[in-house]
Scaffold this active site. Structure first.
Site, short mmCIF file in Angstrom:
data_model
loop_
_atom_site.label_atom_id
_atom_site.label_comp_id
_atom_site.label_asym_id
_atom_site.label_seq_id
_atom_site.Cartn_x
_atom_site.Cartn_y
_atom_site.Cartn_z
N CYS A 42 0.83 -1.22 0.00
CA CYS A 42 0.00 0.00 0.00
C CYS A 42 0.85 1.26 0.00
O CYS A 42 0.33 2.35 -0.21
CB CYS A 42 -0.92 0.00 1.21
N HIS A 59 -2.80 6.80 3.72
CA HIS A 59 -3.32 5.63 3.00
C HIS A 59 -4.66 5.24 3.66
O HIS A 59 -4.78 5.24 4.89
CB HIS A 59 -2.31 4.49 3.10
N ASN A 71 -10.19 -0.13 1.23
CA ASN A 71 -8.74 -0.05 1.06
C ASN A 71 -8.38 -0.48 -0.36
O ASN A 71 -8.51 -1.65 -0.72
CB ASN A 71 -8.08 -0.97 2.09
N1 ACO Z 1 -17.52 -9.09 11.04
C1 ACO Z 1 -17.84 -9.50 12.27
N2 ACO Z 1 -16.94 -9.98 13.13
C2 ACO Z 1 -15.65 -10.02 12.73
C3 ACO Z 1 -15.25 -9.61 11.46
C4 ACO Z 1 -16.25 -9.12 10.60
N3 ACO Z 1 -15.98 -8.68 9.35
N4 ACO Z 1 -13.91 -9.76 11.34
C5 ACO Z 1 -13.48 -10.26 12.51
N5 ACO Z 1 -14.55 -10.43 13.35
C6 ACO Z 1 -14.55 -10.96 14.69
C7 ACO Z 1 -13.42 -11.91 14.97
O1 ACO Z 1 -13.74 -13.19 14.51
C8 ACO Z 1 -13.34 -11.84 16.47
O2 ACO Z 1 -14.34 -12.65 17.00
P1 ACO Z 1 -14.05 -13.56 18.30
O3 ACO Z 1 -13.71 -12.56 19.38
O4 ACO Z 1 -15.32 -14.27 18.50
O5 ACO Z 1 -12.89 -14.42 17.92
C9 ACO Z 1 -13.72 -10.40 16.78
O6 ACO Z 1 -14.38 -9.90 15.60
C10 ACO Z 1 -12.54 -9.52 17.06
O7 ACO Z 1 -11.56 -9.78 16.07
P2 ACO Z 1 -10.24 -8.99 16.02
O8 ACO Z 1 -9.38 -9.51 14.90
O9 ACO Z 1 -9.66 -8.91 17.40
O10 ACO Z 1 -10.81 -7.56 15.62
P3 ACO Z 1 -10.06 -6.21 15.66
O11 ACO Z 1 -10.73 -5.33 16.63
O12 ACO Z 1 -8.57 -6.42 15.78
O13 ACO Z 1 -10.33 -5.66 14.19
C11 ACO Z 1 -9.29 -5.46 12.05
C12 ACO Z 1 -9.94 -6.40 13.04
C13 ACO Z 1 -10.33 -4.42 11.63
C14 ACO Z 1 -8.87 -6.24 10.82
C15 ACO Z 1 -8.08 -4.78 12.72
O14 ACO Z 1 -7.20 -5.75 13.24
C16 ACO Z 1 -7.36 -3.88 11.81
O15 ACO Z 1 -7.84 -2.81 11.50
N6 ACO Z 1 -6.16 -4.27 11.38
C17 ACO Z 1 -5.44 -3.48 10.41
C18 ACO Z 1 -5.56 -4.22 9.16
C19 ACO Z 1 -5.73 -3.38 7.94
O16 ACO Z 1 -6.24 -2.28 7.91
N7 ACO Z 1 -5.30 -4.00 6.88
C20 ACO Z 1 -5.46 -3.42 5.62
C21 ACO Z 1 -4.39 -3.87 4.74
S1 ACO Z 1 -2.91 -3.34 5.30
C22 ACO Z 1 -2.71 -1.88 4.87
O17 ACO Z 1 -3.35 -1.33 4.03
C23 ACO Z 1 -1.72 -1.26 5.62
#
Ligand code: ACO
Length: 325
Positions: free
Chosen positions: A113, A252, A282
């Site tokens: 990205c 980004h 994204n």
């Molecule tokens: N819908 C509903 N529930 C979900 C979803 C969804 N789409 N995705 C995950 N969950 C659930 C998980 O299964 C988990 O459930 P559990 O507690 O029963 O196991 C719960 O939500 C919490 O999951 P986490 O992974 O802890 O959620 P988190 O608060 O960390 O958010 C996220 C996840 C949004 C992906 C976060 O980690 C994040 O923003 N990471 C950055 C990743 C990113 O932006 N990547 C983009 C590409 S990289 C880049 O561009 C730099």
């Protein structure tokens, strides 16, 4: 001499998928996606459209706005994680042919990205070194083709699109790309990667497999917040500008929560950051030029404005640019 961003062109695919529609495909809700990412919809490339088609359309629009003919281009640089072909030929070569810029140099770069910021730095240095007058830097992606649509933790995050800028070497001091910082932490390479069939260890071929995104969300989140924070601090230190000098900070567009956490950490009002991931999700290397195109259309970028571009992504890579519009 200055290397100016002369114009921006954008391609957004028509097909739009809302969070509610995604909720019919995987176990998720609009409320979860919005509260965890700030994303409300994403656009998806039409069947048969390739990354090069999106990039070529954005490029044609940017060239028309700048009044630069494809034949005047000295090189084309495409930042993409979703090239038309794995390995070769480069998507830049395919775009070169599609826009009729025959003969000029064309190559891709891979920096996740952060690709657009890396591309801007490479292109502006090539132009400053007098290797030409005009270049195209394109961020183009069809991430939804490598998305695992059964994995709710990643499939809600990505969209397709392209943005292109025409860079020109111009006799005008004080404007253009002023300063860029690039960096990487290869130790986090497997926090975000495209899983593919394992390379054969002998001449016997393994069956082909569609690659798909694998991500350690928490690690990427922490890296992204840290990247924005460190980049802003380093840019302030190196450029001697103050935050008040910047009309806009353009991050980004990965996730609104990442931007909000970094803004809070630095004590910067969230409104100083321009965000549009609610509509496009994204789009990786395309996200920053797509934002620039939207801001320009809205009249938010005025000649002489100081803006900061901030990228972070797979690699793990990070980079920031200071631009006088
Ligand atoms: N819908 C509903 N529930 C979900 C979803 C969804 N789409 N995705 C995950 N969950 C659930 C998980 O299964 C988990 O459930 P559990 O507690 O029963 O196991 C719960 O939500 C919490 O999951 P986490 O992974 O802890 O959620 P988190 O608060 O960390 O958010 C996220 C996840 C949004 C992906 C976060 O980690 C994040 O923003 N990471 C950055 C990743 C990113 O932006 N990547 C983009 C590409 S990289 C880049 O561009 C730099």
């Amino acid at each position: 001499m200055s290397v100016l961003i002369r114009s921006v062109g954008v391609h957004i695919p028509e097909r739009r998928i809302t969070n509610d529609e995604l909720g019919k495909m995987v176990d998720t809700t609009d409320e979860w996606i919005r509260s965890h990412t700030g994303i409300g919809a994403r656009h998806i490339a039409a069947d048969g459209m390739l990354t090069s088609d999106l990039g070529a359309d954005a490029a044609k629009k940017a060239l028309a706005k700048a009044g630069v003919s494809p034949k005047e281009l000295d090189f084309i640089l495409v930042a993409t994680a979703t090239s038309d072909y794995l390995g070769f030929p480069s998507t830049a070569c395919i775009i070169q042919d599609k826009i009729g810029a025959h003969g000029c140099a064309a190559f891709d770069i891979t920096a996740g990205c952060t690709g657009f910021i890396y591309g801007l730095e490479i292109a502006s240095n090539m132009l400053s070194a007098r290797r030409g007058h005009h270049a195209l830097v394109i961020g183009a992606e069809t991430l939804t083709r490598v998305t695992d649509w059964t994995d709710r933790s990643t499939c809600v995050l990505f969209g397709d699109g392209a943005g292109a800028v025409v860079l020109s070497n111009i006799e005008e001091g004080g404007r253009g790309v002023l300063k860029t910082i690039l960096g990487a932490d290869g130790g986090g390479a497997l926090d975000l990667y495209l899983k593919q069939a394992e390379r054969p260890k002998s001449f016997e071929r393994a069956p082909a497999q569609v690659p798909s995104i694998v991500m350690n969300g928490k690690n990427v989140y922490n890296f992204a917040v840290k990247s924005i924070t460190v980049l802003i601090e380093r840019i302030m230190h190196l450029s001697m500008y103050r935050l008040e000098d910047f009309a806009w900070i353009v991050p980004h567009q990965a996730n609104a929560r990442i931007v909000q956490a970094a803004a809070k950490r630095l004590g910067i009002p969230e409104e100083r950051f321009y965000m549009n991931m609610e509509e496009y999700a994204n789009t990786s290397a395309a996200s920053i030029p797509i934002v620039l195109g939207e801001m320009e259309d809205k009249g938010l970028l005025k000649r002489g404005d100081l803006i900061m571009l901030l990228g972070f992504g797979a690699g793990l890579t990070f980079g920031g640019s200071v631009i006088r519009w």
